[in-house]
Design a protein around this motif. Structure first.
Motif, short mmCIF file in Angstrom:
data_model
loop_
_atom_site.label_atom_id
_atom_site.label_comp_id
_atom_site.label_asym_id
_atom_site.label_seq_id
_atom_site.Cartn_x
_atom_site.Cartn_y
_atom_site.Cartn_z
N UNK A 629 -19.97 19.19 6.76
CA UNK A 629 -21.22 19.73 6.23
C UNK A 629 -21.02 21.18 5.75
N UNK A 630 -20.28 21.93 6.52
CA UNK A 630 -20.11 23.35 6.19
C UNK A 630 -19.10 23.57 5.07
N UNK A 631 -18.24 22.58 4.78
CA UNK A 631 -17.21 22.77 3.76
C UNK A 631 -17.79 23.02 2.38
N UNK A 637 -21.14 29.27 -1.45
CA UNK A 637 -21.42 30.68 -1.13
C UNK A 637 -20.27 31.58 -1.60
N UNK A 638 -19.03 31.16 -1.34
CA UNK A 638 -17.88 31.96 -1.73
C UNK A 638 -17.75 32.09 -3.23
#
Length: 675
Positions: A629-631, A637-638
């Protein structure tokens, strides 16, 4: 238009023209000579040599000029095929050789001409140090007779061929001769000692010398003799009483040593270093060491000796190093050994010694740095007197039958608390007897020290002997020598020790390896184990340790070997770069959880990796995989954190594009220069 077919006449004509052109070019290059021209680099070397001569001396070399072919110069001959200079006749033709003589310093460039096979320097009255470059003249004829007499000759690690060069035997003034590791495959020539009446130091080690060694009783001038690492056989040779150091290790000598040790029992031996390690010697150790009172180092390891420890060894009051490892010796350590108060290294491991460890070892051997009793049948408690050995750096008592607790005074080992780097990397023994020689890689001080692997001392009235030790670290046996003085080890594994690990052990900040495996030690791992900042190896496996792994263990940045398996430890494995990098087998046999184990940790304890409900359904199959999920979220964001400011701010955008252009130009220019 049709093509004309080539005929044999045409082909022959073309070949003739090509050969004529080649020969013409060759003749023009050599200024009319049909021979091959000399090599330009060798020509320049000869010209530099001429420039160093004085005005009167340069008359000898009048034909040597920059415009000519050096192969036609006086005293110079070249190979007709390669053009390399292979002969130099620099013999002085004048009666007044003093005025027209060369100096060694002038011959530096000639020494770089490695194709020279014949060199005549006679009648030049050469003086000074021989240039290092002269050692590169590897093509000299074996029948070459040098026009000098040397006192010291170091040819170690030079390939000399299968035989000792004949010209070496012309050096009647030799005191020091080193031809170690030079590819020699032969026997020791008969009458060898008569060729060198002044020879004091002789190093023939690391060759393939075979056969038997003749008796050395008449070689009274020889003080140091190194024949180690060859293929020598037969019984040990008898030696003169004036010899100071003898190394016959790593050969195939066989038989008893009674005749060797007890020869001329009424005469005191001058021997200080005796190394007979790793041969095929057998029988009981003779009890006639009372005439070897000058011994500093005695190594009889890796042979097949049996029987008891001879009492007369206790009369060696100057003894500093005693190695009896890997034999079949039995019985107890004799009380007479307490007289050897200068011992620095005592290694009697891998024998059949039994009984208690004497208390006087800690009381009498105040200088002891190495104590190795590994793989014997010693039993009883570890005497607290061992803690008096404040200089101890290596303590190996593994594979015995010791019982009781690890002494709490273990922090008295001051040498394991700090490392004195001023003492150097090596453990060396210095003789107090004024003999003008040295040993084991050491050489005369008038030899160029840059050519030698170790510091040197000659005519400095001292003998240096380099200590070595076979140690077991990380499950492997490793031989230490040149860095032995920097090693700190405690190995008490494979005994019947009990009790707790003393907290005092954490004061040993310089200790590198601590092995307490295969005992019955209980209690907790010391909470402050992280203070042992030098630890590289910890093995507490197969004990009865309990509690959690201390968090401070994560501070051990040098740790590269860890085994805590088969204890009663529980809880989570502390997080650190080192701990998570170890194999899971290092933690098995406990109630631990967390990486690298497959069991995950919760607030109440570990969850088995294969946990299922009563119906066999995996309880974890509906768990959210937060990593996946965070990938994508992290990528988005980056990406916008970098690109967003460039889209909004024109000045930043221009600067960024300009940076990329400059970087691209520099990269292209570098690539062009390389190719």
């Amino acid at each position: 238009m049709s093509l004309m077919k080539p005929t044999m006449t045409n082909i022959a004509g073309v070949l003739f023209l090509q050969l004529f052109a080649i020969s013409t070019i060759s003749i023009s290059f050599c200024r009319g000579s049909s021979t091959v021209c000399c090599i330009e680099s060798e020509k320049q070397a000869l010209l530099r040599f001429k420039q160093d001569l004085n005005s009167s001396n340069s008359l000898r070399l009048a034909s040597w000029n920059a415009d000519g072919d050096c192969c036609t110069w006086a005293g110079v001959s070249c190979d007709n095929l390669t053009g390399h200079v292979h002969k130099l006749d620099l013999r002085n033709p004048y009666d007044d050789y003093v005025s027209y003589a060369f100096m060694w310093s002038m011959l530096v460039d000639i020494g770089n001409m490695t194709s020279v096979k014949w060199l005549d320097l006679s009648l030049n009255g050469l003086k000074g140090k021989i240039p290092r470059s002269m050692g590169r003249l590897c093509s000299l004829s074996p029948n070459w007779v040098p026009p000098f007499q040397l006192e010291a000759l170091a040819l170690g690690s030079c390939h000399l061929g299968s035989q000792i060069p004949l010209w070496v035997f012309s050096q009647k003034s030799l005191i020091y001769l080193d031809i170690s590791n030079s590819g020699i495959i032969s026997t020791i020539p008969s009458g060898f000692w008569k060729s060198f009446p002044r020879l004091t130091y002789f190093n023939l080690s690391h060759n393939q010398i075979y056969g038997e060694v003749p008796n050395l009783t008449e070689a009274i001038q020889l003080e140091l003799f190194d024949l180690s690492s060859n293929n020598l056989t037969g019984s040990l040779p008898l030696i003169s009483t004036t010899m100071n150091a003898l190394d016959l290790s790593d050969n195939a000598f066989s038989g008893s040593i009674f005749h060797f040790v007890c020869f001329r029992m009424n005469e005191t031996k001058g021997m200080e270093i005796l190394n007979l390690r790793n041969n095929l010697l057998f029988g009981e150790l003779p009890d006639c060491w009372m005439n070897w009172k000058n011994l500093l180092a005695l190594n009889l390891g890796s042979n097949s000796f049996h029987g008891n420890f001879p009492n007369s060894v206790g009369m060696l009051s100057y003894l500093q190093s005693l190695h009896l490892r890997r034999n079949g010796l039995s019985g107890e350590i004799p009380a007479s050994l307490k007289n050897c108060r200068g011992l620095i290294s005592l290694d009697i491991g891998e024998n059949k010694f039994s009984g208690h460890v004497p208390r006087w070892i800690g009381e009498r051997f105040s200088k002891l740095m190495i104590l190795n009793l590994r793989s014997n049948n010693f039993d009883g408690f570890l005497p607290a007197e061992l803690c008096h050995l404040i200089s101890l750096q290596i303590l190996d008592l593994a594979d015995n039958n010791f019982i009781g607790n690890v002494p709490r005074c273990i922090n008295n080992f001051t040498a394991m608390v700090t490392v004195d780097y001023c003492g150097g990397n090596r453990i060396q023994y210095l003789s107090g007897i004024p003999y003008p020689v040295s040993f084991r890689g050491f050489a005369p001080n008038y030899i160029d020290r840059d050519l030698l692997p170790y510091p040197v001392s000659f005519r400095g009235f001292v003998i240096n002997y380099l200590e070595d030790e076979l140690l077991v670290m990380k499950g492997k046996a490793v031989q230490y020598d040149i860095i032995l003085n920097l090693v700190r080890i405690i190995d008490l594994s494979h005994n019947n020790l009990s009790g707790e690990i003393p907290m005092e052990v954490t004061n040993l900040a310089a200790l590198q390896s601590l092995n307490l495996s295969y005992n019955r030690i209980s209690g907790r791992i010391p909470e402050n184990i992280g203070a042992m900042s030098s630890l590289e190896c910890i093995d507490f496996s197969l004990n009865q340790l309990s509690g959690e792994i201390p968090q401070s263990i994560s501070r051990l940045t040098y740790l590269n070997h860890l085994n805590l398996s088969n204890n009663n430890l529980h809880g989570s494995i502390p997080l650190s770069t080192q701990l998570q990098g170890f194999d899971a087998s290092c933690f098995t046999g406990n109630e631990l959880c967390g990486s690298p184990l497959p069991q995950r940790c919760t607030a109440t304890g570990p969850i088995p990796a294969d946990s299922k409900n009563a119906e066999g359904e995996d309880l974890n199959k509906h768990e959210v995989q937060w990593f996946y999920v965070s990938l994508p979220l992290g990528f988005v964001v980056g990406f916008w954190c970098v690109i967003g400011p460039l889209l909004v701010n024109r000045r930043w955008r221009y600067m960024y594009c300009n940076f990329l252009d400059c970087f691209g130009d520099k990269f292209v220019s570098v690539v062009r220069r390389c190719y």
